[in-house]
Scaffold this active site. Structure first.
Site, PDB file in Angstrom:
ATOM      1  NE  ARG A  95     -92.128 -12.239 -34.989  1.00 59.55           N
ATOM      2  CZ  ARG A  95     -91.649 -10.853 -34.876  1.00 59.55           C
ATOM      3  NH1 ARG A  95     -91.309 -11.520 -36.199  1.00 59.55           N
ATOM      4  NH2 ARG A  95     -90.300 -10.792 -34.452  1.00 59.55           N
ATOM      5  CE  LYS A 118     -82.334   4.929 -26.816  1.00 55.31           C
ATOM      6  NZ  LYS A 118     -81.902   3.868 -25.542  1.00 55.31           N
ATOM      7  CG  ASP A 144     -84.991   9.662 -24.291  1.00 52.19           C
ATOM      8  OD1 ASP A 144     -85.067   9.393 -22.671  1.00 52.19           O
ATOM      9  OD2 ASP A 144     -83.968  10.369 -24.455  1.00 52.19           O
ATOM     10  CG  HIS A 145     -86.448   5.606 -19.958  1.00 49.51           C
ATOM     11  ND1 HIS A 145     -85.208   5.105 -20.360  1.00 49.51           N
ATOM     12  CD2 HIS A 145     -85.714   5.017 -18.409  1.00 49.51           C
ATOM     13  CE1 HIS A 145     -83.918   4.633 -19.692  1.00 49.51           C
ATOM     14  NE2 HIS A 145     -84.797   4.491 -19.221  1.00 49.51           N
ATOM     15  CE  LYS A 165     -83.582   7.937 -15.606  1.00 48.93           C
ATOM     16  NZ  LYS A 165     -83.866   6.363 -15.218  1.00 48.93           N
ATOM     17  CG  HIS A 189     -81.340   7.954 -21.678  1.00 48.97           C
ATOM     18  ND1 HIS A 189     -82.496   8.015 -22.148  1.00 48.97           N
ATOM     19  CD2 HIS A 189     -80.958   6.842 -21.674  1.00 48.97           C
ATOM     20  CE1 HIS A 189     -82.906   6.575 -22.642  1.00 48.97           C
ATOM     21  NE2 HIS A 189     -81.791   5.946 -22.448  1.00 48.97           N
ATOM     22  CE  LYS A 231     -74.899  -0.443 -21.892  1.00 47.22           C
ATOM     23  NZ  LYS A 231     -76.182  -0.219 -21.184  1.00 47.22           N
TER      24      LYS A 231
HETATM   25  C1  BG6 Z   1     -81.214   2.198 -22.037  1.00 45.01           C
HETATM   26  C2  BG6 Z   1     -80.824   1.997 -22.373  1.00 45.01           C
HETATM   27  O1  BG6 Z   1     -82.239   3.562 -22.543  1.00 45.01           O
HETATM   28  O2  BG6 Z   1     -81.571   3.158 -20.639  1.00 45.01           O
HETATM   29  C3  BG6 Z   1     -80.241   0.628 -21.932  1.00 45.01           C
HETATM   30  O3  BG6 Z   1     -80.874   1.124 -23.907  1.00 45.01           O
HETATM   31  C4  BG6 Z   1     -79.486   1.948 -20.512  1.00 45.01           C
HETATM   32  O4  BG6 Z   1     -78.518   0.212 -22.285  1.00 45.01           O
HETATM   33  C5  BG6 Z   1     -80.346   2.463 -19.976  1.00 45.01           C
HETATM   34  O5  BG6 Z   1     -79.185   0.350 -19.229  1.00 45.01           O
HETATM   35  C6  BG6 Z   1     -80.290   3.217 -19.046  1.00 45.01           C
HETATM   36  O6  BG6 Z   1     -82.071   3.704 -18.234  1.00 45.01           O
HETATM   37  P1  BG6 Z   1     -81.240   3.378 -16.449  1.00 45.01           P
HETATM   38  O7  BG6 Z   1     -83.058   4.165 -16.463  1.00 45.01           O
HETATM   39  O8  BG6 Z   1     -81.616   2.365 -15.894  1.00 45.01           O
HETATM   40  O9  BG6 Z   1     -80.537   4.977 -16.340  1.00 45.01           O
END
Ligand code: BG6
Length: 521
Positions: free
Chosen positions: A66, A175, A204-205, A209, A267, A357
């Site tokens: 935007r 996500k 989902d990253h 990995k 995750h 966290k």
């Molecule tokens: C994200 C969450 O999907 O993953 C975050 O929204 C989190 O809260 C992060 O900090 C952690 O990812 P990584 O790759 O740093 O373990």
């Protein structure tokens, strides 16, 4: 105590080049281009792919948002982002920044205004004609999730979801995919009204990995572990995703999500499926995801009235003082779950999932604790037993794995001590060789390989496990929220929870907790 190091017998470079396929020419269109994810992760990943020679010829990237901005200001902003966060920086050995910058464009849009999408079609058509490429497009939704349905609908209306036999269109969706089962199902419906499931890549990253993918290689490219990978040899599994950081500046999102929606639904459940799944017959999107879905179907549901028995939820003590959170918020920042996978392989083997966290350090690991030896011939003091073997799959940091086993301490008697046999990626493959998760996942999407993305049924199953727990936590009978000090491993209740089962939290990827046992007379 010295440790044994695994070493590779041949270098990976020998085989790497045969696997380096470059995708077809295409344009990537990122919605949410002025946001943090684009600046920190996505552009760095695209630039690294370019530097590695893995980006398509005539690669074009269009940022859409935007904010009013011209192409040059956008390029400057992206360059700063890559310099700050990229694995490969523009001034490193890679000399490709000028070409990359020339292929970067910016397009300002009001997300619900059809005119903006028509202008996007014109921009894409112009670029395709100038570069003489067909209209292959990868759309990336990196906006706040409330905008997903709007953008998807407009893409459909503008004809941007249509494929021909010579050109493809795909969409990556970030996500969180939904806020609960009902909203995830609704979003799936909205997506499917415009895109076929084969065009959809829910990201989902964690699946990008290297160490997470290595779980598949470790389990299914080695013959010696799989025979032990079941209830006959494994006592229990612990999956820990601990973060040192607190809320940061994400109150708007996090305070409505909490650890369950933010980490567990995606995750941690992904790590569980890869740990527990049966061997797929082939490595492709259908076989792999079918097996993961089977695991989720076998996970025993924790009903709302059972949350006190199978879960712990907690909040770090200073969370309520963070900027932007609701007064008196009950959002959990820490959770423990005990799950069971009800099938032949895993019946009665607990899977403890733990995430939080503001913990002492950032560590993601899967610890597999094997059963105790059935009979010990070495004398030990009464009420003592040798620690069992633990396999630590170290997802991050110190990527690699540890196998912990007993050895004899040299000298008189039969004193034993646990030692670790360790494999470290850095040691065997070199420092800085692990690509960022987004590099792998974007490349896979460009190739049309959805193996490491979440399918619609999979995401709904994951929500169907999480929803009743959230209902239990939010309901009238909910056990009281526990609190913990920042920089500790969660509330005392988390320790009591696992100790009640006669177990302890494992630190399979760190050696700090190993105590010697004296087995001499
Ligand atoms: C994200 C969450 O999907 O993953 C975050 O929204 C989190 O809260 C992060 O900090 C952690 O990812 P990584 O790759 O740093 O373990």
């Amino acid at each position: 105590m010295n440790e044994t190091i695994f070493s590779s017998t041949s270098r990976p470079e020998d085989v790497k080049d045969t696997l380096r396929k470059v995708p077809e020419p295409c344009a990537v269109v990122i919605f949410g281009a002025s946001g943090d994810l684009t600046r920190r992760k996505l552009m760095s990943a695209l630039f690294s792919l370019t530097c590695e020679g893995l980006a398509p010829a005539e690669f074009t990237v269009i940022g859409v948002a935007r904010t009013k901005m011209d192409h040059d200001s956008f390029r400057e902003r992206i360059q700063e982002g890559i310099e700050a966060y990229g694995r490969i920086k523009p001034d490193d050995l890679c000399q490709k920044w000028p070409d990359f910058a020339e292929s970067l464009f910016y397009h300002q849009i009001d997300y619900d205004d059809p005119a903006g999408y028509e202008a996007l079609v014109e921009l894409l058509t112009g670029i395709n004609q100038e570069r003489k490429i067909s209209c292959n497009n990868l759309f990336y939704l990196a906006t706040p999730p409330s905008l997903y349905p709007i953008i998807i609908k407009q893409l459909g209306r503008a004809g941007l979801a249509k494929q021909t036999k010579d050109s493809w269109r795909r969409i990556i969706i970030e996500k969180p995919f939904g806020h609960n089962l009902a909203s995830a199902m609704e979003l799936n419906e909205q997506v499917h009204r415009v895109f076929d499931e084969s065009q959809v890549y829910r990201i989902d990253h964690y699946l990008g990995k290297e160490t997470v993918q290595n779980l598949l290689v470790f389990r299914f490219a080695n013959a010696i572990f799989e025979p032990l990978w079941n209830r006959n040899y494994i006592d229990h599994v612990q999956i820990t995703v601990a973060e040192e950081v607190g809320l940061g500046s994400r109150a708007g999102y996090y305070d409505t999500a909490g650890v369950m929606r933010d980490m567990v639904q995606n995750h941690l459940l992904q790590l569980l499926t890869l740990t527990a799944m049966e061997p797929p017959a082939e490595f492709n999107a259908i076989s792999l995801r079918d097996e993961k879905v089977k695991v989720l179907k076998a996970v025993r549901c924790i009903r709302p009235e059972e949350v006190g028995q199978y879960t712990v939820r907690a909040q770090y003590r200073t969370y309520r003082d963070e900027k932007g959170v609701a007064p008196g918020t009950e959002t959990p920042t820490f959770a423990v779950l005990k799950l069971f996978v009800d099938n032949w392989r895993w019946r009665n083997v607990p899977f403890y999932l733990r995430s939080g966290k503001a913990l002492p350090s950032k560590v993601t690991e899967i610890s597999i604790q094997f059963r105790h030896v059935p009979h010990l011939m070495f004398p030990l003091p009464p009420d003592e037993q040798l620690p069992p073997n633990v396999l630590g799959l170290c997802i991050q940091p110190n990527e690699g794995m540890n196998l912990r086993f007993e050895t004899k301490i040299p000298g008189a008697g039969m004193r034993t001590h646990p030692v670790d046999m360790t494999f470290l990626y850095e040691q065997d493959f070199g420092k800085g060789t692990l690509p960022d998760a987004y590099e792998r996942l974007i490349l896979d999407a460009l190739h049309g390989d959805a193996s490491l993305f979440t399918r619609s049924d999979e995401i709904e199953l994951a929500w169907s496990l999480v929803d009743p727990i959230l209902q239990g936590w939010e309901g009238r009978q909910a056990p009281a929220l526990a609190f913990y000090e920042s920089g500790t491993w969660g509330p005392g209740k988390a320790d009591e929870f696992i100790q009640a089962d006669g177990r302890e939290w494992l630190y399979g990827c760190s050696k700090s907790r190993i105590d010697a046992k004296d087995c001499s007379d």
